[in-house]
Design a protein around this motif. Structure first.
Motif, PDB file in Angstrom:
ATOM      1  N   LEU A  74       0.810  -1.218   0.000  1.00 21.17           N
ATOM      2  CA  LEU A  74       0.000   0.000   0.000  1.00 21.17           C
ATOM      3  C   LEU A  74       0.842   1.266   0.000  1.00 21.17           C
ATOM      4  O   LEU A  74       0.458   2.287  -0.585  1.00 21.17           O
ATOM      5  N   SER A  75       2.001   1.218   0.658  1.00 16.03           N
ATOM      6  CA  SER A  75       2.798   2.435   0.841  1.00 16.03           C
ATOM      7  C   SER A  75       3.710   2.725  -0.349  1.00 16.03           C
ATOM      8  O   SER A  75       4.459   1.853  -0.793  1.00 16.03           O
ATOM      9  N   PRO A  76       3.694   3.962  -0.843  1.00 20.68           N
ATOM     10  CA  PRO A  76       4.627   4.326  -1.919  1.00 20.68           C
ATOM     11  C   PRO A  76       6.080   4.314  -1.470  1.00 20.68           C
ATOM     12  O   PRO A  76       6.977   4.314  -2.316  1.00 20.68           O
ATOM     13  N   SER A 105       0.008   3.111  -9.551  1.00 22.10           N
ATOM     14  CA  SER A 105      -1.213   3.856  -9.237  1.00 22.10           C
ATOM     15  C   SER A 105      -1.820   3.393  -7.913  1.00 22.10           C
ATOM     16  O   SER A 105      -1.501   2.309  -7.405  1.00 22.10           O
ATOM     17  N   VAL A 106      -2.715   4.197  -7.381  1.00 19.22           N
ATOM     18  CA  VAL A 106      -3.410   3.833  -6.149  1.00 19.22           C
ATOM     19  C   VAL A 106      -4.167   2.524  -6.342  1.00 19.22           C
ATOM     20  O   VAL A 106      -4.133   1.623  -5.488  1.00 19.22           O
ATOM     21  N   GLU A 107      -4.846   2.395  -7.459  1.00 21.16           N
ATOM     22  CA  GLU A 107      -5.602   1.166  -7.727  1.00 21.16           C
ATOM     23  C   GLU A 107      -4.683  -0.047  -7.740  1.00 21.16           C
ATOM     24  O   GLU A 107      -5.027  -1.108  -7.196  1.00 21.16           O
ATOM     25  N   THR A 120      -4.971   7.831   2.305  1.00 21.42           N
ATOM     26  CA  THR A 120      -5.645   6.629   2.794  1.00 21.42           C
ATOM     27  C   THR A 120      -7.133   6.664   2.482  1.00 21.42           C
ATOM     28  O   THR A 120      -7.719   5.660   2.057  1.00 21.42           O
ATOM     29  N   LEU A 121      -7.756   7.815   2.675  1.00 18.58           N
ATOM     30  CA  LEU A 121      -9.176   7.939   2.347  1.00 18.58           C
ATOM     31  C   LEU A 121      -9.426   7.670   0.863  1.00 18.58           C
ATOM     32  O   LEU A 121     -10.481   7.150   0.489  1.00 18.58           O
ATOM     33  N   GLU A 122      -8.435   7.981   0.038  1.00 15.93           N
ATOM     34  CA  GLU A 122      -8.560   7.699  -1.393  1.00 15.93           C
ATOM     35  C   GLU A 122      -8.408   6.213  -1.665  1.00 15.93           C
ATOM     36  O   GLU A 122      -9.230   5.607  -2.379  1.00 15.93           O
ATOM     37  N   TYR A 123      -7.376   5.566  -1.095  1.00 18.12           N
ATOM     38  CA  TYR A 123      -7.169   4.160  -1.440  1.00 18.12           C
ATOM     39  C   TYR A 123      -8.205   3.243  -0.799  1.00 18.12           C
ATOM     40  O   TYR A 123      -8.474   2.149  -1.311  1.00 18.12           O
ATOM     41  N   LEU A 124      -8.835   3.692   0.285  1.00 25.04           N
ATOM     42  CA  LEU A 124      -9.879   2.869   0.901  1.00 25.04           C
ATOM     43  C   LEU A 124     -11.115   2.738   0.015  1.00 25.04           C
ATOM     44  O   LEU A 124     -11.925   1.818   0.197  1.00 25.04           O
ATOM     45  N   CYS A 143      -4.165  -6.125  -1.463  1.00 26.80           N
ATOM     46  CA  CYS A 143      -5.036  -6.063  -0.291  1.00 26.80           C
ATOM     47  C   CYS A 143      -6.474  -6.393  -0.670  1.00 26.80           C
ATOM     48  O   CYS A 143      -7.177  -7.117   0.053  1.00 26.80           O
ATOM     49  N   ARG A 144      -6.923  -5.862  -1.786  1.00 28.59           N
ATOM     50  CA  ARG A 144      -8.295  -6.121  -2.230  1.00 28.59           C
ATOM     51  C   ARG A 144      -8.509  -7.607  -2.520  1.00 28.59           C
ATOM     52  O   ARG A 144      -9.547  -8.178  -2.192  1.00 28.59           O
TER      53      ARG A 144
END
Length: 404
Positions: A181-183, A195-197, A239-243, A203-204
């Motif tokens: 998750l962490s860049p 990318s974030v996705e 985090t609010l974006e990747y969630l 994790c998804r």
């Protein structure tokens, strides 16, 4: 029961789990496990004291889903084989007698594993150490990633079979999912990086596999570092974006913070005020409208009640506070706040590679055994020294910043 804290002592239902109050014991490594990764009777005694003390939900310390590669700690619990089920089943039976709900945290250490313990090179998203001066890990192949995803699902199913009420996926604190998750630690150029996705893909997949294994009614919790508090890392806004890519099958967010490089926020330093992290849980709760756990030096019941009453969080996480006083909940419920043995955030006995101890609680495993001891004849007592003490300093959450 006193009604001074109506929010603390109100039940909460999530899926098929009803928690009797809002106090949650956070997962903290104990080093009480057997050498083979089995839960020991020391474990059972330790957690049973916290259940007996009134805790609403206990999240058992992280259990390895794929050993030795994914293990961390000296005697970490394992949940990667069916032979660990009997002792876990016995544990759940014991804890449920007190009306306490139980979850278990499932985890893969990734680059936070130590090669001298696992006898192989640690793995990660990329060849970036999980901390400054740490070992260089080997990037996982796609086939290995798919294998680990399956191991998470199998571990979750074992937890359900053993009698746990929920399962928590650890996606924070510089463990494997966090490393994707962490860049800071994910430098991949394939479908799992960039990318974030892409960074959320692993994790998804884990969450989806766990849901497939446990069914629609079993609660899934996700622990995350909502703000990594490191330059170049995920901020709360990130985090609010990747969630957005992860939240659909998550029932409870366990909102923590920090990585290995900002561990003073992950394991709260003693100068941080009670409940200082609650703004993070509030942000996640407001965006996704799902139950959130807030933690961070939660010692004062008045602060815990305020966080709940203000809608910052739905549950209050306590880690070291319940090591210091396993009966925290019962004492607050019965108006015995003056008897609370509060954690002083010294991190002396509860952090490291030894079985945990506590500077303010000599009976971590046994409870208040001193109450059964009586002086049979008059005697003189000399108290030498003032014991442990700490200075209380006020620090606002807004003053915590990482300088560039």
């Amino acid at each position: 029961m006193k009604n001074d804290y109506p929010h603390i002592f109100s039940p909460l239902t999530v899926k098929n789990m009803t928690i009797k109050n809002r106090i949650v014991m956070m997962p903290m490594g104990t080093n009480y496990g057997e050498q083979n990764g089995e839960m020991s009777f020391l474990h059972i005694n330790y957690y049973e004291q916290r259940a007996k003390g009134g805790t609403g939900l206990i999240i058992v310390e992280n259990a390895s889903i794929d050993s030795p590669q994914g293990s961390n700690g000296t005697t970490q619990l394992r949940i990667d084989h069916d032979n660990y089920l009997p002792r876990l089943f016995k544990f759940c039976e014991n804890i449920h007698r007190y009306g306490t709900k139980i979850a278990i945290q499932i985890n893969h250490a990734g680059a936070s594993a130590v090669s001298s313990r696992i006898n192989m090179q640690p793995v990660s998203a990329s060849d970036v150490p999980s901390k400054e001066g740490g070992e260089i890990p080997r990037p996982l192949s796609k086939d290995e990633i798919l294998h680990i995803v399956k191991k998470y699902g199998e571990a979750a199913k074992r937890a359900q079979t053993a009698g746990f009420d929920a399962v928590e996926i650890h996606a924070g604190h510089s463990y494997l999912i966090s490393q994707f998750l962490s860049p800071i630690t994910n430098k991949r150029t394939d479908e799992f990086g960039g990318s974030v996705e892409n960074r959320t893909r692993f994790c998804r997949m884990v969450i989806d596999e766990v849901r497939k294994q446990v069914g629609p009614f079993f609660p899934i919790m996700l622990r995350l570092s909502a703000d990594e508090l490191m330059e170049g890392g995920n901020t709360l806004e990130d985090t609010l974006e990747y969630l957005d890519y992860l939240q659909e099958e998550v029932d409870i967010f366990d909102v923590s913070c920090g990585l290995n490089g900002s561990i003073q926020y992950q394991i709260d330093a003693n100068y941080l005020p009670d409940g200082w992290r609650s703004y993070m849980a509030k942000a996640v709760r407001e965006k996704f409208n799902k139950p959130c756990i807030s933690m961070g030096n939660a010692r004062d019941p008045k602060v815990a009640e305020r966080i709940l009453a203000d809608g910052d969080a739905d549950l209050i996480g306590m880690g070291r506070g319940l090591i210091a006083d396993p009966a925290w909940v019962n004492k607050v419920a019965t108006g015995h706040e003056c008897d609370l043995r509060k954690c002083i955030s010294c991190n002396v006995g509860c952090a490291g590679n030894r079985p945990i101890r506590c500077t303010v609680n000599p009976s971590v495993l046994e409870g208040d055994v001193y109450k059964k001891k009586h002086v049979n004849k008059n005697c003189n007592v000399v108290v030498i020294g003032g014991g442990t003490a700490k200075e209380h300093r006020k620090t606002s959450a807004s003053s915590i910043r990482i300088s560039s």
